[in-house]
Design an enzyme around this catalytic site. Structure first.
Site, PDB file in Angstrom:
ATOM      1  N   CYS A  13       0.839  -1.202   0.000  1.00 15.25           N
ATOM      2  CA  CYS A  13       0.000   0.000   0.000  1.00 15.25           C
ATOM      3  C   CYS A  13       0.873   1.252   0.000  1.00 15.25           C
ATOM      4  O   CYS A  13       1.301   1.736   1.051  1.00 15.25           O
ATOM      5  CB  CYS A  13      -0.935   0.010   1.213  1.00 15.25           C
ATOM      6  SG  CYS A  13      -2.016   1.448   1.266  1.00 15.25           S
ATOM      7  N   CYS A  43      -0.519   4.275   1.873  1.00 13.71           N
ATOM      8  CA  CYS A  43      -0.380   4.181   3.334  1.00 13.71           C
ATOM      9  C   CYS A  43       1.050   4.469   3.772  1.00 13.71           C
ATOM     10  O   CYS A  43       1.293   5.199   4.729  1.00 13.71           O
ATOM     11  CB  CYS A  43      -0.698   2.772   3.836  1.00 13.71           C
ATOM     12  SG  CYS A  43      -2.288   2.110   3.378  1.00 13.71           S
ATOM     13  N   ASP A  44       2.003   3.844   3.104  1.00 10.55           N
ATOM     14  CA  ASP A  44       3.356   3.729   3.638  1.00 10.55           C
ATOM     15  C   ASP A  44       4.402   4.563   2.901  1.00 10.55           C
ATOM     16  O   ASP A  44       5.557   4.597   3.313  1.00 10.55           O
ATOM     17  CB  ASP A  44       3.798   2.254   3.628  1.00 10.55           C
ATOM     18  CG  ASP A  44       2.848   1.371   4.421  1.00 10.55           C
ATOM     19  OD1 ASP A  44       2.164   1.900   5.314  1.00 10.55           O
ATOM     20  OD2 ASP A  44       2.781   0.162   4.151  1.00 10.55           O
TER      21      ASP A  44
END
Lengths: 318, 219
Positions: free
Chosen positions: A145, A148-149
């Site tokens: 992701c 997200c990261d």
């Protein structure tokens, strides 16, 4: 994996006309249609509210958004529209289903349900590489992701594994953070749509390693590199990297339905053109039944069909 | 410039209209505010203005250190979401992006003072005899994160022994470093066990039990 507790047995059974398993574009579109038909509906939204668009930085091919739309915003708009028509969307995931007789039975970690009809829209999840080190370093350098990261890779070096739309879209996104983004792809051309290819080739931060697969993720406390095998000349090399983003495709989230619904050998739920499964009253929509296209607009379309078919079914067998 | 636009305000007011009890948002900043402190303060005040059930109080971490100690607040920006009592719901860093959902959910949970967790979870939580600290690391662009945050906060409401923190990884890089956070959500329980990703309730429960076992073995 940790084996979960027996689930759902401690709550009174809740009954709905229609249960929709999955809260992505397919499930939420089905909920919009069902809500407008005044079918009493509950949506088990699963672990990713709004579904896969939520983990996509930008969606440029959904009609009606000429300037593109953030994936998260699109997902939120689907959700708001479904709620407007009365859908009850809960952050639960089905853990057990019994489609052998009506009413159908569904359990989640905290609830149990009976339903007159069911729409399976559980979607697809990122396919893992299945190589040593991948699971060990998940969350410590291995990710699926980028939205997200990506933040954790400011001014660092990352690799993206894959060559399709998702891989290139996320590689482009990661250039906002990372110093270099190396795309490792098993073929010598990208499968991604032309517009992504143009952007990727024009971006000075993005490099490519062609005809190669990642064989192992290396690291100590966090990822330090990958071992790469060239399929054409057989060479093996070590590539230094801080992060490994895996985008080699998706697999249908259908384990729950083994023995309950007919699946194809890859695990996709089989359906006819009207989104019926082999069990009357159980319908299917979205990526869990789509090995070919996996587009938001198509997931939404099959969700609408499934809901209209479910309404018809419920009218006949209330 | 308001942080919440008219459309969002309307939606938040609608959601907060169904609160079943009073909620206090207790926010900590300091005289020279941190990077996101003034925005967090503004957010808390804008949210409180949208419901008669919600009040906002702003404290200074240094000048009001007694209040900070009482609530166990050690960094800013911080928000304690308090219902009839302090359930141990904390936000460290601005709850923006996807985490704004977690703030609304926390307010609903604190107002209700009860949670819809599985019986097995409630039983384990009711038997706790030592404190449990859950720290959920997030980024505002992580769609999986609110699920982990909301579950941790519900566990806090279910037991007076549990405190659950949302921690914005980008605002507290030293903590992200300390706990080796390179992916979110990452939930750290009592410093000893951790969960990658948005795990379902039974998995979190098992990790919580593992943390309790680890502590017993230590003693």
């Amino acid at each position: 994996m940790i084996s979960p507790e027996p689930t759902g047995g401690d709550r009174p059974v809740q009954a709905y006309d229609l249960m929709i398993l999955g809260g992505g574009p397919a499930g939420l579109t089905a909920a919009i249609y069902a809500g407008r038909a005044r079918v009493q509906t509950r949506v088990l939204g699963g672990t990713l509210p709004g579904g896969q668009p939520s983990r996509t930085a930008e969606v440029d091919n959904y009609p009606g958004f000429p300037d593109g739309v953030g994936g998260g915003e699109l997902a939120q708009r689907f959700t708001a529209q479904a709620e407007r028509f009365g859908a009850e969307i809960v952050p639960e995931m089905a853990t057990e289903v019994d489609f052998s007789e009506r009413p159908f039975r569904i359990r989640s970690a905290r609830s149990q349900y009976r339903a007159g009809a069911v729409i399976v829209a559980t979607g697809a999840v990122p396919r893992p590489l299945g190589i040593p080190g991948e699971e060990e370093f998940y969350g410590r350098g291995v990710s699926s992701c980028a939205t997200c990261d990506g933040f954790f890779y400011q001014d660092r070096e990352v690799v993206v594994v894959g060559g399709g739309d998702a891989a290139i879209d996320e590689a482009l996104f990661l250039t906002k953070f990372a110093r270099t983004v190396t795309v490792i792809h098993r073929r010598d051309t990208l499968r991604a749509t032309e517009i992504y290819r143009e952007q990727a080739f024009a971006n000075p931060k993005i490099g490519f390693i062609w005809d190669s697969v990642v064989e192992e993720v290396l690291g100590d406390k966090t990822v330090t590199g990958v071992r790469v095998h060239n399929l054409k000349n057989g060479d093996t090399s070590m590539i230094r990297t801080d992060g490994v983003f895996v985008y080699i495709g998706m697999e249908p989230q259908s384990d729950l339905f083994v023995g309950q619904l007919e699946l194809d050998p890859s695990g996709y739920v089989l359906s006819n053109a009207r989104q019926h499964t082999n069990v009357p009253g159980v319908f299917v929509a979205g990526d869990v039944q789509d090995p070919n296209y996996r587009q938001v607009v198509i997931a939404a379309g099959t969700g609408a069909i499934a809901a209209m078919e479910a309404e018809r079914y419920l009218g006949k067998y209330p | 410039m308001p942080l919440l636009d008219a459309e969002v305000k309307e939606e938040v007011a609608r959601r907060l209209g169904t609160l079943t009890g009073p909620v206090r948002l207790v926010m900590f900043t300091q005289e020279i505010e941190c990077e996101y402190c003034s925005e967090t303060r503004q957010l808390v005040q804008e949210v409180a203005d949208l419901s008669a059930h919600v009040t906002a109080t702003v404290y200074d971490l240094v000048a009001d250190s007694a209040r900070a100690d009482e609530l166990g607040v050690d960094k800013i920006p911080a928000i304690a979401v308090i219902g009839e009592r302090d359930y141990g719901i904390r936000f460290y860093g601005i709850p923006s992006g996807y985490e704004f959902t977690s703030l609304l959910a926390a307010m609903e949970t604190a107002a209700a003072g009860e949670v819809d967790l599985a019986q097995a979870t409630l039983e384990t939580l009711s038997r706790l005899s030592t404190p449990v600290h859950m720290q959920v690391f997030v980024t505002p662009t992580c769609p999986y994160c609110p699920q982990a945050v909301v579950l941790a906060h519900k566990m806090a409401v279910a037991s007076p022994m549990v405190q659950s923190d949302m921690i914005s990884a980008q605002e507290f890089p030293h903590l992200a470093m300390k706990y080796q956070v390179m992916g979110v959500p990452r939930t750290v329980i009592n410093e000893v066990t951790h969960i990658e990703g948005a795990a379902d309730e039974p998995v979190v429960l098992e990790k919580l039990r593992e943390a309790l076992r680890a502590r017993r073995e230590e003693q």
